[in-house]
Design a protein around this motif. Structure first.
Motif, PDB file in Angstrom:
ATOM      1  N   LEU A  19      31.107  47.697  44.723  1.00 40.43           N
ATOM      2  CA  LEU A  19      31.073  46.895  43.499  1.00 40.43           C
ATOM      3  C   LEU A  19      30.187  45.682  43.703  1.00 40.43           C
ATOM      4  CD1 LEU A  19      34.095  45.967  41.237  1.00 40.43           C
ATOM      5  CD2 LEU A  19      32.365  44.269  41.797  1.00 40.43           C
ATOM      6  N   LEU A  20      29.206  45.515  42.834  1.00 43.47           N
ATOM      7  CA  LEU A  20      28.351  44.330  42.838  1.00 43.47           C
ATOM      8  C   LEU A  20      28.865  43.389  41.757  1.00 43.47           C
ATOM      9  CD1 LEU A  20      25.795  42.852  43.858  1.00 43.47           C
ATOM     10  CD2 LEU A  20      24.525  44.025  42.037  1.00 43.47           C
ATOM     11  N   GLU A  21      29.369  42.242  42.173  1.00 42.92           N
ATOM     12  CA  GLU A  21      29.908  41.247  41.244  1.00 42.92           C
ATOM     13  C   GLU A  21      28.858  40.163  41.025  1.00 42.92           C
ATOM     14  OE1 GLU A  21      33.817  38.336  40.669  1.00 42.92           O
ATOM     15  OE2 GLU A  21      33.277  39.073  42.661  1.00 42.92           O
ATOM     16  N   VAL A  22      28.238  40.186  39.866  1.00 45.68           N
ATOM     17  CA  VAL A  22      27.163  39.241  39.546  1.00 45.68           C
ATOM     18  C   VAL A  22      27.762  37.990  38.906  1.00 45.68           C
ATOM     19  CG1 VAL A  22      24.978  38.917  38.322  1.00 45.68           C
ATOM     20  CG2 VAL A  22      25.622  41.196  39.157  1.00 45.68           C
ATOM     21  N   GLY A  23      27.309  36.820  39.363  1.00 43.29           N
ATOM     22  CA  GLY A  23      27.830  35.569  38.827  1.00 43.29           C
ATOM     23  C   GLY A  23      29.219  35.250  39.339  1.00 43.29           C
ATOM     24  N   ALA A  24      29.489  35.606  40.588  1.00 45.39           N
ATOM     25  CA  ALA A  24      30.823  35.382  41.164  1.00 45.39           C
ATOM     26  C   ALA A  24      31.055  33.896  41.420  1.00 45.39           C
ATOM     27  CB  ALA A  24      30.967  36.156  42.470  1.00 45.39           C
ATOM     28  N   LEU A  25      32.172  33.385  40.936  1.00 50.41           N
ATOM     29  CA  LEU A  25      32.547  31.997  41.181  1.00 50.41           C
ATOM     30  C   LEU A  25      33.558  31.879  42.306  1.00 50.41           C
ATOM     31  CD1 LEU A  25      32.855  30.733  37.491  1.00 50.41           C
ATOM     32  CD2 LEU A  25      30.928  30.457  39.057  1.00 50.41           C
ATOM     33  N   LYS A  26      34.302  32.962  42.537  1.00 48.43           N
ATOM     34  CA  LYS A  26      35.298  32.991  43.614  1.00 48.43           C
ATOM     35  C   LYS A  26      35.024  34.208  44.481  1.00 48.43           C
ATOM     36  CE  LYS A  26      39.550  32.287  42.241  1.00 48.43           C
ATOM     37  NZ  LYS A  26      40.770  32.500  41.438  1.00 48.43           N
ATOM     38  N   ALA A  27      35.259  34.049  45.779  1.00 45.44           N
ATOM     39  CA  ALA A  27      34.951  35.133  46.714  1.00 45.44           C
ATOM     40  C   ALA A  27      36.071  36.155  46.832  1.00 45.44           C
ATOM     41  CB  ALA A  27      34.650  34.552  48.101  1.00 45.44           C
ATOM     42  N   ASP A  28      37.261  35.832  46.323  1.00 41.43           N
ATOM     43  CA  ASP A  28      38.430  36.691  46.551  1.00 41.43           C
ATOM     44  C   ASP A  28      38.957  37.330  45.267  1.00 41.43           C
ATOM     45  OD1 ASP A  28      39.339  34.381  45.380  1.00 41.43           O
ATOM     46  OD2 ASP A  28      41.015  34.063  46.768  1.00 41.43           O
ATOM     47  N   ASN A  29      38.105  37.490  44.260  1.00 40.92           N
ATOM     48  CA  ASN A  29      38.576  38.062  42.994  1.00 40.92           C
ATOM     49  C   ASN A  29      39.176  39.450  43.155  1.00 40.92           C
ATOM     50  OD1 ASN A  29      37.962  35.894  41.298  1.00 40.92           O
ATOM     51  ND2 ASN A  29      35.866  36.590  40.958  1.00 40.92           N
ATOM     52  N   TYR A  30      38.671  40.215  44.128  1.00 40.58           N
ATOM     53  CA  TYR A  30      39.132  41.601  44.313  1.00 40.58           C
ATOM     54  C   TYR A  30      39.871  41.779  45.639  1.00 40.58           C
ATOM     55  CZ  TYR A  30      36.102  42.499  40.331  1.00 40.58           C
ATOM     56  OH  TYR A  30      35.533  42.476  39.082  1.00 40.58           O
ATOM     57  N   ALA A  31      40.429  40.692  46.150  1.00 37.94           N
ATOM     58  CA  ALA A  31      41.133  40.755  47.436  1.00 37.94           C
ATOM     59  C   ALA A  31      42.312  41.721  47.392  1.00 37.94           C
ATOM     60  CB  ALA A  31      41.609  39.361  47.839  1.00 37.94           C
ATOM     61  N   SER A  32      42.962  41.835  46.242  1.00 31.75           N
ATOM     62  CA  SER A  32      44.129  42.716  46.130  1.00 31.75           C
ATOM     63  C   SER A  32      43.730  44.189  46.130  1.00 31.75           C
ATOM     64  CB  SER A  32      44.910  42.397  44.853  1.00 31.75           C
ATOM     65  OG  SER A  32      44.114  42.664  43.698  1.00 31.75           O
ATOM     66  N   CYS A  33      42.444  44.468  46.030  1.00 31.30           N
ATOM     67  CA  CYS A  33      41.960  45.858  45.938  1.00 31.30           C
ATOM     68  C   CYS A  33      41.069  46.234  47.118  1.00 31.30           C
ATOM     69  CB  CYS A  33      41.173  46.058  44.643  1.00 31.30           C
ATOM     70  SG  CYS A  33      41.999  45.498  43.154  1.00 31.30           S
ATOM     71  N   GLN A  34      41.178  45.511  48.215  1.00 30.05           N
ATOM     72  CA  GLN A  34      40.249  45.719  49.316  1.00 30.05           C
ATOM     73  C   GLN A  34      40.393  47.086  49.985  1.00 30.05           C
ATOM     74  OE1 GLN A  34      40.880  42.758  52.340  1.00 30.05           O
ATOM     75  NE2 GLN A  34      43.119  42.849  52.159  1.00 30.05           N
ATOM     76  N   THR A  35      41.500  47.774  49.742  1.00 29.76           N
ATOM     77  CA  THR A  35      41.647  49.108  50.334  1.00 29.76           C
ATOM     78  C   THR A  35      40.803  50.148  49.608  1.00 29.76           C
ATOM     79  OG1 THR A  35      43.584  49.577  48.949  1.00 29.76           O
ATOM     80  CG2 THR A  35      43.989  48.625  51.148  1.00 29.76           C
ATOM     81  N   TRP A  36      40.381  49.850  48.363  1.00 30.52           N
ATOM     82  CA  TRP A  36      39.600  50.839  47.619  1.00 30.52           C
ATOM     83  C   TRP A  36      38.344  50.284  46.957  1.00 30.52           C
ATOM     84  CZ3 TRP A  36      39.772  50.638  42.031  1.00 30.52           C
ATOM     85  CH2 TRP A  36      40.708  49.720  41.500  1.00 30.52           C
ATOM     86  N   ILE A  37      38.127  48.954  47.065  1.00 31.00           N
ATOM     87  CA  ILE A  37      36.912  48.339  46.531  1.00 31.00           C
ATOM     88  C   ILE A  37      36.211  47.548  47.625  1.00 31.00           C
ATOM     89  CG2 ILE A  37      35.962  46.648  44.913  1.00 31.00           C
ATOM     90  CD1 ILE A  37      38.126  47.337  42.947  1.00 31.00           C
ATOM     91  N   ASP A  38      34.935  47.821  47.812  1.00 32.14           N
ATOM     92  CA  ASP A  38      34.090  47.053  48.728  1.00 32.14           C
ATOM     93  C   ASP A  38      33.182  46.194  47.853  1.00 32.14           C
ATOM     94  OD1 ASP A  38      32.516  46.039  50.722  1.00 32.14           O
ATOM     95  OD2 ASP A  38      31.424  47.909  51.119  1.00 32.14           O
ATOM     96  N   VAL A  39      33.550  44.912  47.684  1.00 32.61           N
ATOM     97  CA  VAL A  39      32.863  44.052  46.727  1.00 32.61           C
ATOM     98  C   VAL A  39      31.769  43.229  47.409  1.00 32.61           C
ATOM     99  CG1 VAL A  39      34.578  42.199  46.991  1.00 32.61           C
ATOM    100  CG2 VAL A  39      33.165  42.308  44.926  1.00 32.61           C
ATOM    101  N   SER A  40      30.654  43.068  46.704  1.00 28.34           N
ATOM    102  CA  SER A  40      29.559  42.210  47.156  1.00 28.34           C
ATOM    103  C   SER A  40      29.324  41.162  46.068  1.00 28.34           C
ATOM    104  CB  SER A  40      28.287  43.024  47.384  1.00 28.34           C
ATOM    105  OG  SER A  40      28.446  43.948  48.433  1.00 28.34           O
ATOM    106  N   PRO A  41      29.877  39.953  46.225  1.00 25.11           N
ATOM    107  CA  PRO A  41      29.712  38.919  45.203  1.00 25.11           C
ATOM    108  C   PRO A  41      28.393  38.164  45.378  1.00 25.11           C
ATOM    109  CG  PRO A  41      31.226  38.159  46.909  1.00 25.11           C
ATOM    110  CD  PRO A  41      30.788  39.545  47.307  1.00 25.11           C
TER     111      PRO A  41
END
Length: 296
Positions: free
Chosen positions: A130-152
């Motif tokens: 997941l590419l998160e464009v315009g991310a203000l917080k680094a941990d928006n998807y912390a609860s989903c780290q087992t199935w989402i690899d986020v790049s803010p």
């Protein structure tokens, strides 16, 4: 040189200079109240649009007007007095707090769970990129780290885990069909040039894998109170790029609108009129409306 247009346009976020820590802290403190936050953010948008218009006049004319340069200096000083981009981002982060309903990522996560994307049978190739464009917080998807690899990423990163990057400057060949999901939350409404907004959507289409998902969040007035945009027009524009609507959520009187689109092959233009439809402004409403538009 043609006369400057009356309607003001937004400036790139990068055009706003960061203010002193003292000013930013003052803006952050005053933004603890919801109404103060909304009022200050709206003022930021007005100033940034005016700044863009004045910069175009100054840079595009051989005979620079002293009055224009003076007004530009005044606008930039007010932006700095409000705290600059750092304060704007801090207030936006406060607005995403749990005490105010949380960020838009909650909507995206809910939709992806409803689609079963969090379950192992769907994730045969590992975590969703997941590419998160315009991310203000680094941990928006912390609860989903087992199935989402986020790049803010963000133009002016406020956290070491957020990469400082202009989405429009990302290499389309390097990122071609690389991402499973791209999030453009409160991003499309910020570039000053309507064609840059269209370019963002086209770039997202290039960067998503086949059947990848694009999440878009916009202030509701962008589609309900614009001279040049309606929900149907926006959906048609997305189809013309190659996106099929999967989910949408907004309600009359609300503040935000959300969409989830699936990447499909880009359709061929059928007629000359179809080709022009999303490349020029079409007036849908008269009166006291905003000027939000996306052009391809």
């Amino acid at each position: 040189m043609p006369k400057a247009r009356k309607h003001k346009r937004k400036a790139p976020v990068t055009a706003v200079a960061a203010a002193s820590d003292h000013a930013a802290q003052q803006a952050s403190s005053s933004s603890s109240r919801p109404q103060a936050t909304r009022t200050t953010i709206r003022r930021f948008h007005v100033l940034i649009k005016r700044q863009a218009q004045l910069q175009q006049i100054v840079h595009g004319s051989n005979a620079e007007s002293q009055s224009t340069k003076t007004e530009l200096a005044r606008v930039e000083q007010e932006i700095e007095d409000l705290g600059g981009l750092a304060a704007y981002q801090r207030m936006s982060t406060i607005g995403q707090g749990k005490d105010r309903g949380g960020g838009s990522e909650k909507v995206l996560i809910s939709w992806m769970r409803d689609m079963g994307l969090h379950e192992p049978p769907t994730r045969t190739a590992g975590r969703l990129r997941l590419l998160e464009v315009g991310a203000l917080k680094a941990d928006n998807y912390a609860s989903c780290q087992t199935w989402i690899d986020v790049s803010p990423i963000d133009l002016h990163a406020q956290h070491p885990d957020i990469r400082e990057q202009d989405f429009l400057l990302m290499d389309p060949d390097e990122h071609r069909e690389k991402w499973d999901v791209i999030s453009l939350s409160l991003v499309l409404n910020f570039p000053p040039n309507p064609k840059d907004r269209g370019q963002m959507l086209c770039l997202a289409h290039t960067m998503l894998r086949p059947d990848g998902l694009l999440f878009v969040a916009l202030p509701l007035p962008c589609i309900l109170n614009s001279r040049y945009m309606t929900p149907d027009h926006f959906d048609g524009l997305m189809r013309s790029i190659g996106f099929e609507q999967v989910h949408t959520r907004w309600k009359e009187g609300g503040k935000m609108a959300y969409w989830l689109y699936r990447r499909r092959p880009q359709p061929a233009s059928t007629t000359y009129q179809d080709h022009l439809l999303y490349k020029k402004k079409t007036v849908f409403r008269q009166g006291d409306r905003n000027n939000f538009v996306i052009l391809l």
